[in-house]
Design an enzyme around this catalytic site. Structure first.
Site, PDB file in Angstrom:
ATOM      1  CD  GLU A   1      -3.205  -0.823   2.050  1.00  0.00           C
ATOM      2  OE1 GLU A   1      -4.352  -1.149   1.708  1.00  0.00           O
ATOM      3  OE2 GLU A   1      -2.956  -0.338   3.167  1.00  0.00           O
ATOM      4  CD  GLU A  53      -4.461  -5.775   2.864  1.00  0.00           C
ATOM      5  OE1 GLU A  53      -5.271  -5.046   3.503  1.00  0.00           O
ATOM      6  OE2 GLU A  53      -3.231  -5.710   3.008  1.00  0.00           O
TER       7      GLU A  53
END
Length: 586
Positions: free
Chosen positions: A158, A234
């Site tokens: 991320e 995710e």
């Protein structure tokens, strides 16, 4: 050559169309004797892969070391996954977030204020390169190109939410490639245009993270990457908890409906989490948006497989959804595991903490207080001690505050608490006479794991003064918790206690099984069973019990030790067959 490749709209495994249906399962949050059980239950839910982060801070606790045993025996975990017929997605960082202490970055690294974390700064990239030099050779046999289960490896984590240093991402990619990682590489970012652009790497597959609004997020992924597989790396089906907040849950029907939308769109998925596990020991992380907020011990995450490994409502709902899109084993879904019968534990021996610490030599002596990092302490507690030249009523001022929670004592008596969470810097105290002793017990409640505050200092963060006069001549002592056998326990019949103390008791077990430790009447501290550090407890909640893995227990006599930091109204604890994770979010 990579076993997993991409086509214009999907994955190919050994040249054949393949859809990843994976679930997150962090080996370092699960007792090693339970890895096989959790992996088997992943396969039975219909998963064909599992995903795991790698915590750099545990694998390299000191520069130049490498730990790959016990809870960190990743090669064994990979062998067990392959034996279960599961592929593996590895996410080695360097940064992992994961609601994990300092986002997985080593304390010895983040404590250097000159290093620019997660950038092309050679001090950062060189440290990661040296780590990979140690880590990757023992993992090489487990790459798919060498016959192992690992089919994909993530580049950073991320990153678009943190920075935009494409040269740094390229360095991480080349660090993996040059050390023999030939498997498919991917990046992972929140599925919006800004994050995907900043965290993406040309020529590397971009994947998204999201928990709802499936069509919108898949469209954002496709707008960023015009062809190739669509993958949610995710798929958030629950959430984590902070001390003092609610226990987060997400309805199974809602999460299952979104999983169905994902799979119906032809996307691949990694369910975050399939099985959350536990932040054992001092490993939990924290957030710091407007204020500091430490994460609880349980990482149950309202996942399909509960913290104790039992199938929950999402397990059955997800299994039904997956069966509409892919083969699911014909074997029946697993049943809940056996639990230990309810058991009472009497803690009849104790050792007051502060007198015990005063006997430990040598203390580190400093003119002014120093941080935990400067003491070489990476977690837990430090006791700071000095004398006060003046007497009377006044303000005890802590310049810069504390990291993260400080209990203050005058001549051994508790006089107050300061918390980073409340931005506390002063405490009114009465000093009875010149030369009185001030002691400050500071707890590191977990390193921030997200955003710019990773690596924020712990301990006393600046000078301390009383009535405007600086206090000098400090003794600093870490609280030793590695060898509880050294604690000088003595028998005690006290029904209550109001000072920090270790407490010890024993209990009998006929046949070990999972259980949950309940501590009614206790306030805040840590628990160990047979030397295994279960984690933190706090009557602030939401978490009301600590998970005790069955393998921690043994037939016959077992030992429970608590480090109670405040007070207890009794000397008993309970082992129960039901977890209490607290009142749920509405």
């Amino acid at each position: 050559m990579s076993a997993l490749t991409t086509s214009s709209d999907g994955f190919l495994l050994h040249g054949e169309p393949f859809r990843i249906i994976s679930g997150a399962l962090h080996y370092f949050r699960v007792h090693p004797d339970q890895w096989s059980d959790r992996l088997r239950k992943a396969r039975l839910m219909g998963l064909n892969a599992v995903e795991t982060y790698l915590p750099w801070n545990l694998h390299e606790p000191e520069p130049g070391t490498l730990v790959l045993d016990g809870l960190l025996d990743l090669p064994r975990f990979l062998r067990l996954a392959q034996a279960e017929g599961l592929h593996v997605l590895l996410r080695p960082g360097p940064y992992i977030c994961a609601e994990w202490d300092d986002g997985g970055l080593p304390a010895w690294l983040v404590s250097d204020p000159d290093i620019r974390l997660r950038t092309s700064d050679p001090r950062f990239t060189d440290a990661f390169d040296r780590y990979l030099d140690q880590l990757l050779p023992p993992l090489s046999p487990y790459l798919a190109a060498n016959g192992g289960p690992v089919i994909a490896v993530q580049v950073e984590n991320e990153y678009g939410a943190y920075g935009d240093d494409t040269a740094y991402l390229k360095h991480v990619e080349q660090a993996l490639r040059s050390r023999g990682v030939d498997e498919l590489l991917f990046t992972c970012d929140q599925a919006n245009a800004k994050h995907l652009a900043a965290g993406g790497l040309p020529g590397t597959l971009s994947t998204g993270t999201f928990g709802g609004r499936i069509d919108e997020h898949l469209a954002a992924l496709r707008a960023h990457q015009s062809e190739g597989p669509l993958m949610c790396a995710e798929f958030w089906i629950g959430w984590f908890d902070h001390w003092g907040g609610p226990h987060h849950v997400r309805p199974a029907e809602q999460a299952a409906a979104d999983l169905d939308r994902l799979l119906s769109a032809g996307a691949s998925v990694n369910i975050y989490m399939f099985h959350g596990g536990t932040n054992f020991g001092f490993t939990n992380g924290a957030n710091h948006h407007h204020t500091y907020a430490p994460t609880v011990t349980s990482y149950d995450y309202d996942a399909p497989l509960t913290e104790s490994g039992d199938p929950g409502p999402k397990y059955h709902a997800f299994r039904e959804v997956i069966a509409r899109h892919a083969p699911v084993p014909a074997e029946p879904a697993p049943a809940p595991s056996r639990k230990l019968p309810p058991t009472e534990v009497r803690l009849e021996r104790r050792a007051a903490l502060l007198p015990y610490l005063r006997t430990l030599e040598p203390a580190v002596r400093t003119q002014d207080p120093v941080t935990m990092a400067e003491l070489g302490v990476h977690g837990g507690h430090v006791l700071y001690r000095t004398s006060v030249p003046a007497s009377g009523d006044g303000l005890l001022r802590f310049a810069g505050g504390v990291g993260d929670r400080a209990q203050v004592f005058v001549d051994g008596a508790p006089v107050g608490v300061l918390e980073r969470e409340r931005h506390d810097e002063t405490l009114p105290v009465r000093v009875p006479e010149p030369g009185a002793v001030i002691e400050v017990l500071v707890e590191n409640q977990g390193g921030v794991n997200y955003g710019p505050r990773i690596g924020a200092s712990k301990g006393l963060l600046g000078p301390v003064s009383f009535q405007g006069v600086a206090l000098h001549g400090w003794e600093c002592r870490p609280v030793p918790t590695g060898d509880l056998g050294a604690v000088p326990f003595t028998a005690s019949d006290a029904a209550t206690d109001s000072v920090p103390a270790f407490h010890q008791g024993t209990f009998e077990v006929e046949s070990p099984a999972d259980t949950f430790l309940a501590l009614p009447g206790w306030t805040k501290g840590h628990a160990w069973i047979n030397g295994f550090h279960l984690g933190r407890y706090w009557n602030r909640g939401p978490q009301g019990t600590l998970y005790v893995p069955g393998p921690v227990l043994r037939p016959g006599t077992n030992e429970l030790v608590l480090l109670e930091l405040h007070a207890t109204t009794g000397t008993r604890a309970r082992l129960t067959d039901t977890p209490d994770l607290g009142p749920e979010n509405s």
